[in-house]
Design a protein around this motif. Structure first.
Motif, PDB file in Angstrom:
ATOM      1  N   LEU A  74       0.907  -1.139  -0.058  1.00  0.00           N
ATOM      2  CA  LEU A  74      -0.077   0.236  -0.020  1.00  0.00           C
ATOM      3  C   LEU A  74       0.775   1.199   0.163  1.00  0.00           C
ATOM      4  O   LEU A  74       1.611   1.350   0.990  1.00  0.00           O
ATOM      5  N   ALA A  75       0.912   2.003  -1.013  1.00  0.00           N
ATOM      6  CA  ALA A  75       1.839   3.116  -1.318  1.00  0.00           C
ATOM      7  C   ALA A  75       1.148   4.313  -1.662  1.00  0.00           C
ATOM      8  O   ALA A  75       0.266   4.264  -2.577  1.00  0.00           O
ATOM      9  N   VAL A  76       1.577   5.600  -0.848  1.00  0.00           N
ATOM     10  CA  VAL A  76       0.717   6.879  -1.649  1.00  0.00           C
ATOM     11  C   VAL A  76       2.013   7.497  -1.750  1.00  0.00           C
ATOM     12  O   VAL A  76       3.055   7.768  -1.036  1.00  0.00           O
ATOM     13  N   ARG A  81       0.775  12.473   0.750  1.00  0.00           N
ATOM     14  CA  ARG A  81       0.728  11.841   1.825  1.00  0.00           C
ATOM     15  C   ARG A  81      -0.101  12.660   3.100  1.00  0.00           C
ATOM     16  O   ARG A  81      -0.073  14.048   2.857  1.00  0.00           O
ATOM     17  N   LEU A  82      -0.675  12.163   4.120  1.00  0.00           N
ATOM     18  CA  LEU A  82      -0.956  12.584   5.132  1.00  0.00           C
ATOM     19  C   LEU A  82      -2.706  13.589   4.744  1.00  0.00           C
ATOM     20  O   LEU A  82      -2.672  14.642   5.307  1.00  0.00           O
ATOM     21  N   LYS A  83      -3.164  13.209   3.663  1.00  0.00           N
ATOM     22  CA  LYS A  83      -4.279  13.842   3.164  1.00  0.00           C
ATOM     23  C   LYS A  83      -5.527  12.802   3.110  1.00  0.00           C
ATOM     24  O   LYS A  83      -6.575  12.864   2.756  1.00  0.00           O
ATOM     25  N   GLY A  84      -5.185  11.834   3.912  1.00  0.00           N
ATOM     26  CA  GLY A  84      -6.324  10.584   3.945  1.00  0.00           C
ATOM     27  C   GLY A  84      -6.355   9.761   2.965  1.00  0.00           C
ATOM     28  O   GLY A  84      -7.431   8.903   2.780  1.00  0.00           O
ATOM     29  N   GLY A  86      -4.338   7.269   2.125  1.00  0.00           N
ATOM     30  CA  GLY A  86      -4.172   5.850   2.408  1.00  0.00           C
ATOM     31  C   GLY A  86      -5.237   5.344   2.786  1.00  0.00           C
ATOM     32  O   GLY A  86      -5.816   4.190   2.687  1.00  0.00           O
ATOM     33  N   LYS A  87      -5.914   6.023   3.844  1.00  0.00           N
ATOM     34  CA  LYS A  87      -7.417   5.408   4.518  1.00  0.00           C
ATOM     35  C   LYS A  87      -8.255   5.447   3.514  1.00  0.00           C
ATOM     36  O   LYS A  87      -9.009   4.108   3.555  1.00  0.00           O
ATOM     37  N   ASN A 113       7.506   0.957  11.008  1.00  0.00           N
ATOM     38  CA  ASN A 113       6.620   1.544   9.996  1.00  0.00           C
ATOM     39  C   ASN A 113       5.393   2.493  10.764  1.00  0.00           C
ATOM     40  O   ASN A 113       4.244   1.846  10.532  1.00  0.00           O
ATOM     41  N   ALA A 115       3.820   4.992  10.177  1.00  0.00           N
ATOM     42  CA  ALA A 115       2.632   5.504   9.444  1.00  0.00           C
ATOM     43  C   ALA A 115       1.799   4.219   8.943  1.00  0.00           C
ATOM     44  O   ALA A 115       0.344   4.246   9.213  1.00  0.00           O
ATOM     45  N   VAL A 118      -0.317   2.883  12.011  1.00  0.00           N
ATOM     46  CA  VAL A 118      -1.477   3.931  12.613  1.00  0.00           C
ATOM     47  C   VAL A 118      -2.530   3.528  11.739  1.00  0.00           C
ATOM     48  O   VAL A 118      -3.866   3.464  12.051  1.00  0.00           O
TER      49      VAL A 118
END
Ligand SMILES: CC(C)(COP(=O)(O)OP(=O)(O)OC[C@H]1O[C@@H](n2cnc3c(N)ncnc32)[C@H](O)[C@@H]1OP(=O)(O)O)[C@@H](O)C(=O)NCCC(=O)NCCS
Length: 152
Positions: A74-76, A81-84, A86-87, A113, A115, A118
């Motif tokens: 799973l890669a962004v 990143r940190l903009k939701g 991945g979620k 890891n 990130a 979480v």
């Protein structure tokens, strides 16, 4: 995530170049083009992506066997990143898996890891084991997680 301008789709051989490029940016020990190619030839292998204006911003791959799936990557892209994202991608793919009749999800992740830890624990993944010194590059432990996709 308030920005809905990302297009979710299943990726295939036509996305190979973009996948290899993003993989190199996101992982120090990146999969090669041939590894992706070999996986994409198998029908149990899936990669889904999020694209913005045609550019690949994130991807997630997994293998499906019977009613189980194992998340491989799973890669962004760092710029997204940190903009939701991945979620969002994980949620969309797991929803897709539920619709495919998959009941159990598994993955392993490096202990360091943060990130990813979480992200996965936020979805309810539970640690079920540890593989001591699993990663050959630095002998780091792999933490094994699972998630019941069809809880009673
Ligand atoms: C792991 C990764 C996919 C997360 O993608 P992302 O789009 O930045 O994640 P999101 O913005 O959706 O954040 C999801 C959660 O993780 C948290 N998070 C993300 N990066 C974090 C970090 N570096 N440190 C701590 N928490 C972090 C977010 O705050 C969020 O938490 P919340 O649900 O409590 O709000 C991304 O960092 C990445 O591509 N890493 C490199 C590849 C990798 O290691 N993949 C995982 C193993 S295959």
């Amino acid at each position: 995530m308030s920005d809905f301008s990302y297009e979710f789709s299943r990726l295939g051989l036509c996305d190979l170049d973009d996948l290899v490029d993003l993989e190199k940016i996101c992982f120090p020990h990146a999969w090669t083009e041939q590894q992706f190619w070999l996986c994409l030839k198998q029908k149990q292998y899936y990669i889904f992506g999020l694209k913005k204006k045609g550019e690949l911003a994130a991807y997630m791959s997994f293998f499906n066997v019977a009613d189980e799936m194992e998340i491989l990557k799973l890669a962004v892209h760092p710029a997204h990143r940190l903009k939701g994202l991945g979620k969002r991608l994980l949620g969309l793919v797991l929803q897709n898996c539920i619709e495919m009749g998959i009941e159990q999800a598994y993955l392993e992740v490096r202990r360091s890891n943060t990130a990813a830890l979480v992200l996965y624990t936020g979805f309810g993944f539970i640690q079920t084991g540890t593989r001591k010194g699993y990663y050959p590059d630095n002998k780091e432990d792999a933490l094994i997680f699972s998630l019941d996709l069809m809880p009673q």
